[in-house]
Design a protein around this motif. Structure first.
Motif, PDB file in Angstrom:
ATOM      1  N   PHE A  48      79.123 -26.171  48.773  1.00 27.38           N
ATOM      2  CA  PHE A  48      79.186 -24.831  49.415  1.00 27.38           C
ATOM      3  C   PHE A  48      79.082 -25.184  51.034  1.00 27.38           C
ATOM      4  O   PHE A  48      77.790 -24.684  51.533  1.00 27.38           O
ATOM      5  N   THR A  49      79.644 -25.794  51.663  1.00 26.49           N
ATOM      6  CA  THR A  49      79.626 -26.006  53.100  1.00 26.49           C
ATOM      7  C   THR A  49      79.985 -25.247  53.997  1.00 26.49           C
ATOM      8  O   THR A  49      79.930 -25.240  55.158  1.00 26.49           O
ATOM      9  N   GLY A  50      80.205 -23.817  53.378  1.00 26.81           N
ATOM     10  CA  GLY A  50      80.605 -22.420  54.325  1.00 26.81           C
ATOM     11  C   GLY A  50      79.343 -22.091  55.058  1.00 26.81           C
ATOM     12  O   GLY A  50      78.264 -22.198  54.458  1.00 26.81           O
ATOM     13  N   ARG A  51      79.573 -21.614  56.138  1.00 30.37           N
ATOM     14  CA  ARG A  51      78.162 -21.110  56.972  1.00 30.37           C
ATOM     15  C   ARG A  51      77.521 -19.843  55.963  1.00 30.37           C
ATOM     16  O   ARG A  51      76.350 -19.644  56.360  1.00 30.37           O
ATOM     17  N   TRP A  52      78.523 -19.275  55.017  1.00 35.65           N
ATOM     18  CA  TRP A  52      77.992 -18.073  54.258  1.00 35.65           C
ATOM     19  C   TRP A  52      76.891 -18.656  53.403  1.00 35.65           C
ATOM     20  O   TRP A  52      75.940 -17.970  53.047  1.00 35.65           O
ATOM     21  N   ALA A  53      76.691 -19.872  53.039  1.00 32.11           N
ATOM     22  CA  ALA A  53      75.741 -20.606  52.166  1.00 32.11           C
ATOM     23  C   ALA A  53      74.543 -21.035  52.968  1.00 32.11           C
ATOM     24  O   ALA A  53      73.617 -21.424  51.967  1.00 32.11           O
ATOM     25  N   ASP A  54      74.622 -20.910  54.399  1.00 31.45           N
ATOM     26  CA  ASP A  54      73.299 -21.706  54.949  1.00 31.45           C
ATOM     27  C   ASP A  54      71.821 -20.869  54.739  1.00 31.45           C
ATOM     28  O   ASP A  54      70.928 -21.603  54.206  1.00 31.45           O
ATOM     29  N   GLY A  55      71.870 -19.490  54.395  1.00 34.79           N
ATOM     30  CA  GLY A  55      70.802 -18.843  54.162  1.00 34.79           C
ATOM     31  C   GLY A  55      70.245 -18.985  52.789  1.00 34.79           C
ATOM     32  O   GLY A  55      68.967 -19.225  52.663  1.00 34.79           O
ATOM     33  N   ASN A  56      71.144 -19.277  51.940  1.00 36.49           N
ATOM     34  CA  ASN A  56      70.592 -19.771  50.525  1.00 36.49           C
ATOM     35  C   ASN A  56      69.825 -20.977  50.547  1.00 36.49           C
ATOM     36  O   ASN A  56      68.842 -21.349  50.056  1.00 36.49           O
TER      37      ASN A  56
END
Length: 378
Positions: A264-272
């Motif tokens: 999940f290396t996209g920025r979208w997964a940083d919050g999780n």
């Protein structure tokens, strides 16, 4: 607290041209980014009347000006301007403040807090994931009302996970820790530990495939003076956390974590990812803040140890040796002000060793001792 080490003081993205105050080992420092991109690190204490340089402004190219009387200091700590002096009057040789070697690495600004010459300084740890394009990093921080060695040992303590973290990280039904081997040198130690995993939940559960493994290999380790590594090998990828336990004071710690993942290396997964780090840490907080004694004992036999405590024991034994070698922050690093019981830490910088005739420039005496000095002329 240990001196003569590289300490990560701040995230690199938080340091700009504007002076920034940070604390470590009980001492305040001022950081600012020079025009060439490097970061200057000085003691946050003007030698004249003790003004906080972090409240000042930048002057000229890279000098910092004290907000109280405008004294200007170069990044090497040398005072180059005293506005109150009339033309032709020189600047005292002792008009300088401690400057500390610094480097920016792994998304953090590090400073060497001690007076050892470069060839005798311990190495900085190596975090290979930072430059690996397969990994993505997130940055998280908090402050804990506990001693930094307690927060540090908590992370390498695998046996607490089933009880403090329940099914979030451990497995209460399988709390056993198989014997493991510690690999160690004089600056770091680590071990591969087998833990029974909980079932993955939420977003990470989407990556689960096949049968749940009986064990997960977790690599725990420490790097002197205050860093802990936690590498969890999940069925769908690697999660690696480097946990910097910055001693603000003996009883207060700022924790800065850099977390790497290759899933999940996209920025979208940083919050999780940040949410998971925070949730795990907040489970640790009340336990660590309630530990007694608050400070780690100096005597290894003062607390009971078992086989699963091998990493903590390795740390305490190495710590014991460094204390004997004089690397513990002690009485020589503490100055007393003119208010009863008011003390401050002043870690010696390399310039003190390089210029022994200026060593007393940094000594702040208490009032009424008869040690006040008159103005020194150059």
């Amino acid at each position: 607290m240990l001196k003569n080490f590289w300490y990560a003081l701040e995230f690199g993205h938080a340091v700009e041209r504007r002076p920034r105050k940070v604390r470590c080992l009980g001492q305040d420092f001022v950081l600012w980014r020079r025009r060439d991109g490097q970061v200057a690190v000085l003691s946050d204490l003007c030698v004249h009347r003790g003004g906080a340089l972090s409240m000042g402004t930048l002057a000229g190219e890279d000098r910092i000006a004290c907000p109280y009387h405008g004294w200007e200091y170069e990044p090497d700590g040398t005072c180059v301007k005293i506005p109150a002096n009339p033309p032709g009057r020189g600047i005292p040789k002792k008009a300088r403040v401690d400057a500390y070697p610094s480097v920016e690495r792994y998304g953090l600004v590090w400073a060497f807090l001690g007076d050892l010459p470069e060839e005798r300084r311990p190495p900085m740890p190596h975090f290979p994931e930072h430059d690996d394009p397969a990994f993505r990093a997130v940055y998280w921080e908090t402050t804990v009302e506990a001693n930094y060695e307690r927060t540090m040992e908590n992370v390498v303590d695998a046996a607490h996970t089933p009880f403090v973290h329940g099914t979030a990280f451990g497995n209460p039904d399988r709390p056993e820790i198989p014997d493991f081997e510690v690999t160690q040198d004089e600056w770091q130690a680590e071990a591969d530990i087998l833990l029974s995993p909980p079932p993955p939940k939420g977003l990470w559960g989407l990556l689960r495939s096949g049968v749940r493994p009986e064990h997960v290999v977790v690599t725990n380790g420490w790097y002197l003076p205050n860093i802990v590594k936690l590498h969890v090998r999940l069925p769908f990828g690697d999660l690696i956390l480097y946990d910097h336990n910055i001693p603000l004071t003996q009883g207060r710690t700022q924790v800065k974590i850099v977390g790497y993942r290759n899933f999940f290396t996209g920025r979208w997964a940083d919050g999780n990812a940040l949410k998971r780090i925070g949730r795990i840490f907040e489970q640790d907080r009340p336990v660590v803040e309630s530990q007694r004694p608050e400070l780690l004992p100096f005597d290894l036999s003062a607390e009971l140890h078992i086989r699963s405590d091998a990493l903590q024991v390795a740390y305490r034994r190495r710590r014991e040796q460094l204390i004997k070698d004089g690397w513990w922050v002690g009485g020589d690093d503490v100055v007393t002000g003119d208010v009863p019981r008011r003390q401050a830490t002043v870690i010696p910088s390399p310039a003190r060793r390089e210029n022994p005739e200026l060593a007393r420039a940094w000594v702040h005496k208490t009032r009424g001792t008869g040690a006040e000095s008159e103005e020194e002329q150059p």
